[in-house]
Scaffold this motif. Structure first.
Motif, PDB file in Angstrom:
ATOM      1  N   ALA A 149       0.825  -1.210   0.000  1.00 42.05           N
ATOM      2  CA  ALA A 149       0.000   0.000   0.000  1.00 42.05           C
ATOM      3  C   ALA A 149       0.861   1.263   0.000  1.00 42.05           C
ATOM      4  O   ALA A 149       0.601   2.216  -0.748  1.00 42.05           O
ATOM      5  CB  ALA A 149      -0.938   0.000   1.207  1.00 42.05           C
ATOM      6  N   ALA A 150       1.902   1.266   0.841  1.00 45.39           N
ATOM      7  CA  ALA A 150       2.785   2.441   0.924  1.00 45.39           C
ATOM      8  C   ALA A 150       3.534   2.655  -0.391  1.00 45.39           C
ATOM      9  O   ALA A 150       3.709   3.796  -0.845  1.00 45.39           O
ATOM     10  CB  ALA A 150       3.763   2.277   2.081  1.00 45.39           C
ATOM     11  N   ALA A 151       3.972   1.556  -1.004  1.00 48.06           N
ATOM     12  CA  ALA A 151       4.685   1.661  -2.275  1.00 48.06           C
ATOM     13  C   ALA A 151       3.777   2.211  -3.373  1.00 48.06           C
ATOM     14  O   ALA A 151       4.202   3.029  -4.195  1.00 48.06           O
ATOM     15  CB  ALA A 151       5.240   0.297  -2.669  1.00 48.06           C
ATOM     16  N   ALA A 152       2.508   1.787  -3.388  1.00 44.53           N
ATOM     17  CA  ALA A 152       1.571   2.266  -4.394  1.00 44.53           C
ATOM     18  C   ALA A 152       1.319   3.762  -4.232  1.00 44.53           C
ATOM     19  O   ALA A 152       1.263   4.517  -5.208  1.00 44.53           O
ATOM     20  CB  ALA A 152       0.256   1.493  -4.303  1.00 44.53           C
ATOM     21  N   THR A 153       1.168   4.208  -2.986  1.00 38.21           N
ATOM     22  CA  THR A 153       0.953   5.633  -2.719  1.00 38.21           C
ATOM     23  C   THR A 153       2.164   6.453  -3.127  1.00 38.21           C
ATOM     24  O   THR A 153       2.041   7.521  -3.748  1.00 38.21           O
ATOM     25  CB  THR A 153       0.659   5.857  -1.217  1.00 38.21           C
ATOM     26  OG1 THR A 153      -0.510   5.123  -0.870  1.00 38.21           O
ATOM     27  CG2 THR A 153       0.445   7.328  -0.913  1.00 38.21           C
ATOM     28  N   GLU A 154       3.351   5.948  -2.782  1.00 39.65           N
ATOM     29  CA  GLU A 154       4.590   6.662  -3.136  1.00 39.65           C
ATOM     30  C   GLU A 154       4.803   6.686  -4.636  1.00 39.65           C
ATOM     31  O   GLU A 154       5.311   7.675  -5.186  1.00 39.65           O
ATOM     32  CB  GLU A 154       5.778   5.999  -2.440  1.00 39.65           C
ATOM     33  CG  GLU A 154       7.132   6.647  -2.706  1.00 39.65           C
ATOM     34  CD  GLU A 154       7.257   8.062  -2.167  1.00 39.65           C
ATOM     35  OE1 GLU A 154       8.288   8.713  -2.471  1.00 39.65           O
ATOM     36  OE2 GLU A 154       6.346   8.539  -1.455  1.00 39.65           O
ATOM     37  N   ALA A 155       4.390   5.633  -5.357  1.00 34.65           N
ATOM     38  CA  ALA A 155       4.543   5.593  -6.812  1.00 34.65           C
ATOM     39  C   ALA A 155       3.735   6.703  -7.474  1.00 34.65           C
ATOM     40  O   ALA A 155       4.200   7.351  -8.415  1.00 34.65           O
ATOM     41  CB  ALA A 155       4.111   4.226  -7.344  1.00 34.65           C
ATOM     42  N   VAL A 156       2.531   6.955  -6.953  1.00 35.80           N
ATOM     43  CA  VAL A 156       1.704   8.043  -7.497  1.00 35.80           C
ATOM     44  C   VAL A 156       2.374   9.387  -7.238  1.00 35.80           C
ATOM     45  O   VAL A 156       2.397  10.272  -8.107  1.00 35.80           O
ATOM     46  CB  VAL A 156       0.290   8.006  -6.876  1.00 35.80           C
ATOM     47  CG1 VAL A 156      -0.507   9.247  -7.297  1.00 35.80           C
ATOM     48  CG2 VAL A 156      -0.443   6.734  -7.295  1.00 35.80           C
ATOM     49  N   ARG A 157       2.940   9.560  -6.035  1.00 34.35           N
ATOM     50  CA  ARG A 157       3.637  10.814  -5.730  1.00 34.35           C
ATOM     51  C   ARG A 157       4.814  11.030  -6.666  1.00 34.35           C
ATOM     52  O   ARG A 157       5.064  12.152  -7.139  1.00 34.35           O
ATOM     53  CB  ARG A 157       4.122  10.806  -4.274  1.00 34.35           C
ATOM     54  CG  ARG A 157       4.712  12.158  -3.820  1.00 34.35           C
ATOM     55  CD  ARG A 157       5.577  12.032  -2.593  1.00 34.35           C
ATOM     56  NE  ARG A 157       6.784  11.264  -2.831  1.00 34.35           N
ATOM     57  CZ  ARG A 157       7.860  11.749  -3.474  1.00 34.35           C
ATOM     58  NH1 ARG A 157       7.869  12.989  -3.956  1.00 34.35           N
ATOM     59  NH2 ARG A 157       8.930  10.984  -3.637  1.00 34.35           N
ATOM     60  N   ILE A 158       5.546   9.958  -6.974  1.00 33.97           N
ATOM     61  CA  ILE A 158       6.706  10.055  -7.858  1.00 33.97           C
ATOM     62  C   ILE A 158       6.268  10.416  -9.277  1.00 33.97           C
ATOM     63  O   ILE A 158       6.905  11.240  -9.939  1.00 33.97           O
ATOM     64  CB  ILE A 158       7.503   8.734  -7.833  1.00 33.97           C
ATOM     65  CG1 ILE A 158       8.214   8.583  -6.483  1.00 33.97           C
ATOM     66  CG2 ILE A 158       8.513   8.673  -8.984  1.00 33.97           C
ATOM     67  CD1 ILE A 158       8.807   7.215  -6.261  1.00 33.97           C
ATOM     68  N   LEU A 159       5.186   9.812  -9.747  1.00 40.05           N
ATOM     69  CA  LEU A 159       4.678  10.163 -11.077  1.00 40.05           C
ATOM     70  C   LEU A 159       4.303  11.636 -11.148  1.00 40.05           C
ATOM     71  O   LEU A 159       4.505  12.300 -12.170  1.00 40.05           O
ATOM     72  CB  LEU A 159       3.471   9.288 -11.428  1.00 40.05           C
ATOM     73  CG  LEU A 159       3.771   7.821 -11.759  1.00 40.05           C
ATOM     74  CD1 LEU A 159       2.478   7.045 -11.958  1.00 40.05           C
ATOM     75  CD2 LEU A 159       4.656   7.712 -13.000  1.00 40.05           C
ATOM     76  N   ASP A 160       3.759  12.145 -10.063  1.00 39.85           N
ATOM     77  CA  ASP A 160       3.434  13.573  -9.999  1.00 39.85           C
ATOM     78  C   ASP A 160       4.714  14.407 -10.010  1.00 39.85           C
ATOM     79  O   ASP A 160       4.801  15.441 -10.678  1.00 39.85           O
ATOM     80  CB  ASP A 160       2.616  13.856  -8.740  1.00 39.85           C
ATOM     81  CG  ASP A 160       2.221  15.323  -8.627  1.00 39.85           C
ATOM     82  OD1 ASP A 160       1.590  15.843  -9.572  1.00 39.85           O
ATOM     83  OD2 ASP A 160       2.545  15.954  -7.591  1.00 39.85           O
ATOM     84  N   GLU A 161       5.739  13.948  -9.280  1.00 37.92           N
ATOM     85  CA  GLU A 161       7.002  14.689  -9.198  1.00 37.92           C
ATOM     86  C   GLU A 161       7.700  14.771 -10.542  1.00 37.92           C
ATOM     87  O   GLU A 161       8.333  15.782 -10.856  1.00 37.92           O
ATOM     88  CB  GLU A 161       7.923  14.037  -8.169  1.00 37.92           C
ATOM     89  CG  GLU A 161       9.205  14.829  -7.928  1.00 37.92           C
ATOM     90  CD  GLU A 161      10.088  14.206  -6.871  1.00 37.92           C
ATOM     91  OE1 GLU A 161      10.699  14.961  -6.087  1.00 37.92           O
ATOM     92  OE2 GLU A 161      10.198  12.963  -6.832  1.00 37.92           O
ATOM     93  N   VAL A 162       7.580  13.715 -11.369  1.00 42.20           N
ATOM     94  CA  VAL A 162       8.246  13.746 -12.672  1.00 42.20           C
ATOM     95  C   VAL A 162       7.361  14.378 -13.753  1.00 42.20           C
ATOM     96  O   VAL A 162       7.694  14.361 -14.932  1.00 42.20           O
ATOM     97  CB  VAL A 162       8.700  12.339 -13.126  1.00 42.20           C
ATOM     98  CG1 VAL A 162       9.739  11.798 -12.182  1.00 42.20           C
ATOM     99  CG2 VAL A 162       7.518  11.387 -13.263  1.00 42.20           C
ATOM    100  N   GLY A 163       6.234  14.943 -13.345  1.00 37.67           N
ATOM    101  CA  GLY A 163       5.471  15.781 -14.254  1.00 37.67           C
ATOM    102  C   GLY A 163       4.403  15.102 -15.076  1.00 37.67           C
ATOM    103  O   GLY A 163       3.939  15.682 -16.075  1.00 37.67           O
ATOM    104  N   LEU A 164       3.944  13.907 -14.703  1.00 34.69           N
ATOM    105  CA  LEU A 164       2.845  13.282 -15.424  1.00 34.69           C
ATOM    106  C   LEU A 164       1.509  13.852 -14.952  1.00 34.69           C
ATOM    107  O   LEU A 164       1.239  13.870 -13.745  1.00 34.69           O
ATOM    108  CB  LEU A 164       2.848  11.758 -15.236  1.00 34.69           C
ATOM    109  CG  LEU A 164       3.492  10.970 -16.376  1.00 34.69           C
ATOM    110  CD1 LEU A 164       4.991  11.196 -16.376  1.00 34.69           C
ATOM    111  CD2 LEU A 164       3.178   9.489 -16.263  1.00 34.69           C
TER     112      LEU A 164
END
Length: 600
Positions: A149-164
């Motif tokens: 669950a934590a990895a899935a949440t962090e993956a969304v944050r990372i996608l936001d950080e790289v500008g998607l």
């Protein structure tokens, strides 16, 4: 900074970093690195004694053309060489520890965790069967031990950080559902997911349109600033390095021939190879290329004229007669021989039906009411990114494809509806050079037969004459006639493109359509091909319709420019007007995206 000293072996013209380089200042220290590949014919040296350092929080660009050893270097840094590759000697120190003696288990804990890697081609590097969010989460679970669950949440944050945009939705998509630029950002997200100290980016934007390239590189810059990450940026384009890197190391034939701060290397290059790269980079060059006929000599110019005169005399009475429209052209007062414009396209429209998921279809208007003229003896360029409609427009203009509506006029004659023999005769006067010469040249044929193929198709001359023409054309495109019996696989990319150009000249055309003819080539080879085209245009009286996504290339060869987007021409005019005084915001965006301008 890149430190210099003496004692360790290095490539010609480059000094090795001092042996006492402080690990507190440099995240990576490479000393006297040699790498080779085992082949059937023996060991081949790919990297020969290179040395450099990467300071903390800085971007170091390794620049070189195909075969220079730069990608092998990037793979060696993480001990992931291609099959047959091995590190023969030298050291790679990361955070003060030599990676060479480490076991595979130790390396796995460093790769992806402390050293990130951004590969060149996302279509090959992302798992097509996994959603992109899961692919980022996998790295987080492996290296940071996050739960699902934590990895899935962090993956969304990372996608936001790289500008998607809309990262929650993007995380649930598969790679094929994203654009090339979005897929590249996913790879960047994976590389930065575990907050590494060093990221190695191997040609991370070479397959992207210029505006997408700029956004991706901006994204890397922002991540470097936020996380104080060090980056090794591997690229063939010195203009990209000029914009993005703090330091540059230039590679050629497996050696570092020159290195220093970006400003030093660009403003005062000392090695001839570096000087050539600086002169060739489209983003660093601002001039329109001019013919170099003085270098060709009067005899070669005369020979070229004789060749084309002979070939054109062998043609039938003319296009108008062959097409059966001579009478109508004459009645309209059109004099084909004196037409000012070699090509005119008017109100072209081309649509495609696209299937939609769940059934049904939608209509894509790929070419939307496009009009332009190509003055005789000039270069008219169409610039636009992937999906702009530029290639479809060029195919219609060359009568390889048909429009839904609109007209194509060649040399004063309407050729929109030509078919059969009349269309075949048009091929004698309009030829096409494609982007990928390897794909357009028959690998089973000799170079001589490839060039002579149009002559055979139109039954021009006998075998001896065709062989003579082929060898003469090889000389005109600056290739040795000794290559005549070789196969395309035995030539470099630049040589193959010259062969494709020679073949297009064989039948004596008046208009050549060039579809991204240099985009697959190294920058110095690009400049050579563009100069060749400029010289041939004057020698043979050619007109060009030139297609490209890169305004840096366009400005080197164009007399007139049309800018396309979403099937429409947004702006058109002389090259000088479009480049110096763009009227449309999209044109200004394309100009701003040309790499190398920060260094100018």
């Amino acid at each position: 900074m890149i430190e210099h000293g003496s004692g360790a072996k290095a490539g010609s013209g480059a000094k090795a970093p001092a042996a006492t380089s402080d690990a507190d200042d440099n995240i990576l220290v490479v000393r006297d690195l040699y790498v080779s590949y085992a082949t059937r014919s023996g060991s081949v040296a790919a990297v020969r004694g290179i040395s450099f350092v990467v300071p903390r929080g800085k971007i170091v660009a390794i620049v070189g053309e195909s075969g220079s050893g730069k990608s092998t270097t990037s793979q060696a840094l993480i001990r992931r060489l291609a099959s047959g590759g091995r590190i023969d000697s030298g050291s790679i120190e990361f955070e003060g520890r030599d990676l060479g003696p480490m076991s595979e288990r130790e390396l796995r804990s460093i790769r992806g965790g402390r050293i990130g890697f951004v590969p060149q081609d996302p279509s090959k590097s992302l798992n097509p069967l996994m959603r992109v969010g899961d692919q980022i989460a996998e790295a987080l679970r492996l290296h940071l031990k996050l739960d699902k669950a934590a990895a899935a949440t962090e993956a969304v944050r990372i996608l936001d950080e790289v500008g998607l945009p809309d990262p929650d939705a993007r995380a649930t998509q598969f790679p094929h559902e994203l654009s090339g630029g979005m897929r590249q950002r996913v790879l960047i997200g994976i590389a930065w997911a575990c907050n590494p100290q060093l990221v190695i980016a191997d040609e991370p934007t070479s397959a992207l349109d210029v505006t997408v390239q700029r956004h991706v590189l901006d994204n890397i810059d922002e991540l470097v600033r936020r996380h104080n990450t060090s980056v090794v940026l591997v690229t063939h384009d010195l203009a990209v390095a000029a914009d993005r890197a703090d330091y540059v190391a230039v590679m050629s034939n497996g050696e570092i021939v020159e290195q220093g701060t970006t400003e030093q290397v660009l403003s005062s290059p000392t090695h001839e190879y570096t000087k050539k790269l600086v002169e060739s980079a489209p983003g660093l060059a601002s001039r329109r290329l001019t013919p170099s006929l003085t270098a060709l000599g009067e005899q070669q110019q005369s020979s070229a004229g004789k060749l084309f005169t002979h070939t054109r005399r062998a043609q039938p009475a003319g296009l108008a007669a062959a097409s059966g429209v001579a009478a109508s052209a004459a009645s309209n007062g059109a004099d084909s021989a004196e037409a000012t414009n070699i090509l005119e396209v008017s109100n072209l429209v081309k649509t495609f039906a696209l299937r939609r998921q769940g059934g049904g279809s939608q209509v894509l208007r790929a070419v939307d009411d496009v009009s332009f003229v190509v003055p005789r003896g000039s270069t008219f360029s169409i610039v636009g990114e992937s999906g702009s409609g530029k290639t479809t427009t060029a195919r219609i203009a060359a009568r390889i494809a048909s429009a839904d509506s609109g007209t194509v006029t060649f040399d004063g004659t309407d050729v929109t509806s030509l078919s059969g023999e009349a269309l075949r005769q048009l091929r004698r006067r309009v030829q096409v050079v494609y982007q990928n010469p390897f794909g357009s040249l028959d690998p089973k044929m000799s170079i001589e037969k490839i060039i002579a193929e149009p002559l055979r198709a139109f039954r021009v001359g006998d075998r001896t004459h065709r062989a003579e023409v082929a060898r003469e054309l090889l000389e005109h495109v600056s290739l040795s006639p000794s290559l005549a019996q070789r196969r395309p696989t035995e030539l470099s990319g630049g040589q193959r493109q010259r062969v494709a150009i020679a073949r297009s000249l064989a039948i004596g055309p008046e208009l050549i359509v060039l579809d991204e003819p240099v985009s697959a080539l190294d920058v110095s080879v690009q400049e050579q091909i563009l100069q060749l085209l400029v010289d041939l245009q004057v020698q043979f009286g050619l007109s060009y319709l030139f297609i490209s996504h890169d305004l840096g290339v366009i400005r080197q060869i164009s007399d007139h420019i049309a800018v396309m987007r979403f099937g429409k021409v947004l702006e058109a005019g002389t090259a000088g007007d479009v480049m110096s005084n763009p009227q449309h915001e999209y044109t200004r965006e394309l100009l701003a995206a040309i790499p190398g301008q920060r260094a100018v």
